[in-house]
Each structure stands twice: as C-alpha cells, then as structure tokens.
Enzyme design. Structure first.
Site, mmCIF file in Angstrom:
data_model
loop_
_atom_site.group_PDB
_atom_site.id
_atom_site.type_symbol
_atom_site.label_atom_id
_atom_site.label_comp_id
_atom_site.label_asym_id
_atom_site.label_seq_id
_atom_site.Cartn_x
_atom_site.Cartn_y
_atom_site.Cartn_z
ATOM 1 C CD1 TRP A 99 -2.088 -2.192 1.937
ATOM 2 C CD2 TRP A 99 -2.986 -1.297 0.096
ATOM 3 N NE1 TRP A 99 -3.094 -3.016 1.522
ATOM 4 C CE2 TRP A 99 -3.670 -2.489 0.400
ATOM 5 C CE3 TRP A 99 -3.377 -0.572 -1.031
ATOM 6 C CZ2 TRP A 99 -4.729 -2.969 -0.378
ATOM 7 C CZ3 TRP A 99 -4.429 -1.047 -1.810
ATOM 8 C CH2 TRP A 99 -5.088 -2.229 -1.480
ATOM 9 C CG ASP A 166 -3.032 3.706 4.343
ATOM 10 O OD1 ASP A 166 -4.075 3.557 5.015
ATOM 11 O OD2 ASP A 166 -2.776 3.033 3.316
ATOM 12 C CE LYS A 190 -8.305 -3.384 4.897
ATOM 13 N NZ LYS A 190 -7.850 -2.497 3.818
HETATM 14 C C1 LIG Z 1 -7.218 -2.059 2.625
HETATM 15 C C2 LIG Z 1 -6.153 -1.062 2.573
HETATM 16 C C3 LIG Z 1 -6.092 -0.060 1.578
HETATM 17 C C4 LIG Z 1 -7.023 -0.022 0.391
HETATM 18 O O1 LIG Z 1 -8.226 0.514 0.682
HETATM 19 P P1 LIG Z 1 -9.300 0.832 -0.482
HETATM 20 O O2 LIG Z 1 -10.415 1.409 0.329
HETATM 21 O O3 LIG Z 1 -9.633 -0.469 -1.131
HETATM 22 O O4 LIG Z 1 -8.695 1.775 -1.430
HETATM 23 C C5 LIG Z 1 -5.095 0.894 1.684
HETATM 24 N N1 LIG Z 1 -4.200 0.864 2.674
HETATM 25 C C6 LIG Z 1 -4.214 -0.093 3.628
HETATM 26 C C7 LIG Z 1 -3.193 -0.059 4.729
HETATM 27 C C8 LIG Z 1 -5.188 -1.080 3.599
HETATM 28 O O5 LIG Z 1 -5.204 -2.036 4.552
#
Ligand SMILES: *Cc1c(COP(=O)(O)O)cnc(C)c1O
Length: 359
Positions: A99, A166, A190
C-alpha cells in the site's frame, strides 16, 4: 457451525453494527423510510453524520485544530489526494509494503519523492529502520499497519515535518498522539464500517498551502467547509460507522480496546512461536502487527499447508489464507474479533499439530 471471520478486508464487524444498520435500512429512526432512501440533508441524517464525527474526536482525543471528514473513493483515492493537496516540491515516503508503494507511485506525479527507507529487498518482512527525514520535505508519509505483510509501527513518528499516515487497517486499535500529524486517513472496511467511506482527520493549518489549482472535489478544504456534504456521502457506511463508534465507547474507549488487541495478538503469536508446525513471517518481533498475524508452515512441514487450510476451514475458520505475495496464512484479528475466535484458531493449530506429530 460457528464461523470465525479472519478476512483481511472487508472484514469482521460487530453484530451490533450489523443489526443496527439492518434495522435502519428497513426503518430509519421511525421515519417509516429506509436509511437508503432519505435525503442526506434530512435533519435525521445530518445528526448521524455530526454524531459520528464528534465521537471520532472524542474516542481518539483529536485536538481542536483538526477536522474530521468522510469521503468516497476508498483509501486509494487518498494516495493521489495527499500529494495533490500537500506536495509542493518534495515529500519523504517510507516504503514498507504494497500500500505504501502504491502511494509512492501516485506522489511521483506531483513532485519529488524521496524514499527514506525501504524493506522491499526483504519482502517487507520488517519495517525500514534508521531512516532520516529531510527537514525540507513538505511531509513524511507512512503506512502504520501493513495489512499484507503483518508489520505495524506501534508508535507515532515525530520526524520534524508534518506526518501523513495511512491507518486503514489499524485506526481505532490504539490511542494516537496527534502532535506531529498533518493528516490521517483510513478506508472504513477494516475497523469501522462496510467499504464505501474513507475517514480523513486533517489539521486545519495544512489546508490551502500548495500553489497548484486543485479540482473542487479533490480539495480537502471543500469537504471540511461542507462538513462532508459537498456531494452525497455514502450514507449507509456512515450510519454503520456511527454504530461501531457507539460500541467502542460502550466498551470503554480506545485504550481498553488496545489492551484487548494486545491480549488477542499475544495469544496467537505465542502459539505460532511454540507450535513446531508453524512460524511467523515477520523477522523483527517488535514490528509484529496487532491486527494482521502472518504465519507459514515451519521447515519440514511445508507440504502440510493445503491440509491445514482444509482442516481449519472444517473447524469454521474463514479467510485465513495469506496474501499471494507472502503465502501461508494470515489471521486478521481486528477490533470486532472476539478473543474466543482467536482461541478457536489456536486450538485448531494445536490439535492439527498433535495429529501430525504423534507417532
Ligand atoms: C485495505 C487497505 C487499503 C485499500 O483501501 P481501499 O479502500 O480499497 O482503497 C489501503 N491501505 C491499507 C493499509 C489497507 O489495509
């Protein structure tokens, strides 16, 4: 048979969140209408959105000079929105996994990207260490929990420039020290709600700083000024988010949840470290994630991988297959995961080992 949901995302939500949301979809707060068919500007829904934002501030102890907004586009849109809004000349990025590297790719479209640390050569099996962030960087970007590789930074960094994180897969899992943050974002699917909404917590002084023009909808300032109602927000995920937040408050807040998460993770890592059939994939123990626990079969037992997968699924374990780039297994044990389900997985690993090691 009871199913134990270890999916990485979308992932387990509390029964409370699911039931409350299902009820509101049938009849929203006694209006006789579905949550899905009322105006997002109705006073009932505006109250939901306002309460959710207020609870986020309360639960995470967000300082006064930050704003909470709900956006669409997933966490992935933030990979582009962050540099669009904040990268004037140069930004520092930590390459800690899949990511983070996706965010790096987008940032390069807007300016100079300095990768200050990377653990790519070790297949991201630990966090990059001993890196220096240049003092002239517009910001420092990192991913706090690497969902795929099972690594997590357990402290908030203070590199001397604004920090952007993030936190998609570990927000609300631990308290946050906001003092160095400029912006935190998290896709909902999540620890918060079904997919469809992204939470952004932004420091007001970060807004309106770059010289390039920004399309209205991609400018954070638009969403701050319009209190997440610039366009139609994802109403069902926001409603579900409020239910999750109410549940977090009832449980005693994020500090209590953090303790529960530490207990759950310790239980599972202890089994991985002592069971002869399994071993963890993260090479520095201090980098082990409390949310995503990655493990593989030990040397000599690799041939049993498919068999364990089948054995575990017959015992009710769902979603434990590892990401293809790591292999093996990954148990995601987010906030909503009860410790009883972690114990059930541990028991399954133990009984499988007994079956395979008894002569
Ligand atoms: C799941 C995840 C994403 C992606 O999220 P989307 O909503 O599908 O764009 C980005 N960063 C992390 C750390 C994730 O776990």
């Amino acid at each position: 048979m009871k199913k134990h949901n270890f999916y990485a995302g979308p992932s387990i939500l509390s029964e409370y969140t699911i039931r409350q949301t299902a009820d509101a979809i049938l009849n929203f707060e006694g209006t006789g209408l579905s949550l899905m068919e009322i105006s997002h500007r109705s006073k009932q829904f505006v109250a939901v959105c306002d309460q959710a934002r207020a609870l986020i501030k309360e639960l995470l102890h967000v300082p006064e000079d930050f704003e909470v907004v709900f956006l669409g586009g997933g966490a992935s849109l933030q990979f582009a929105m962050v540099p669009f809004n904040f990268l004037e000349t140069k930004a520092a990025y930590l390459d800690s996994g899949y990511w983070a590297s996706k965010a790096i790719k987008e940032a390069k479209l807007f300016g100079e990207v300095q990768i200050v640390g990377s653990s790519k050569d070790d297949n991201y099996s630990h966090l990059p260490k001993n890196y220096q962030v240049p003092s002239d960087a517009d910001y420092f970007y990192f991913c706090s929990n690497n969902t795929i590789y099972g690594t997590e930074l357990h402290e908030d960094p203070h590199p001397g420039v604004p920090v952007i994180a993030d936190m998609s897969s570990d927000i609300f899992s631990r308290p946050i020290d906001f003092s160095s943050y400029g912006l935190i974002f998290a896709g909902a699917q999540k620890n918060l709600a079904p997919s469809g909404v992204t939470l952004v917590i932004v420091r007001k002084s970060m807004l309106d700083k770059v010289s390039r023009p920004i399309p209205t909808i991609l400018n954070y300032k638009t969403h701050v000024e319009n209190e997440s109602m610039f366009n139609t927000p994802p109403v069902v995920p926001i409603y579900a988010a409020l239910q999750t937040l109410l549940r977090y408050k009832e449980l005693g807040g994020i500090e209590v949840i953090h303790d529960m998460n530490k207990q759950k993770a310790a239980l599972l890592y202890e089994e991985i470290d002592t069971n002869p059939l399994f071993k963890g994939t993260v090479t520095c123990k201090e980098d082990r994630s409390l949310m995503n626990v990655c493990f593989v079969m030990s040397e000599g037992y690799e041939h049993l991988e498919d068999e364990f997968d089948k054995y575990a699924s017959e015992a009710g374990m769902v979603g434990i297959k590892g990401h293809r780039s790591v292999g093996g297994f990954r148990a995601s044990i987010y906030n909503a995961m009860p410790i009883a389900s972690v114990q059930a997985l541990v028991d399954t690993m133990r009984s499988f080992a007994q079956l395979k090691t008894q002569k």
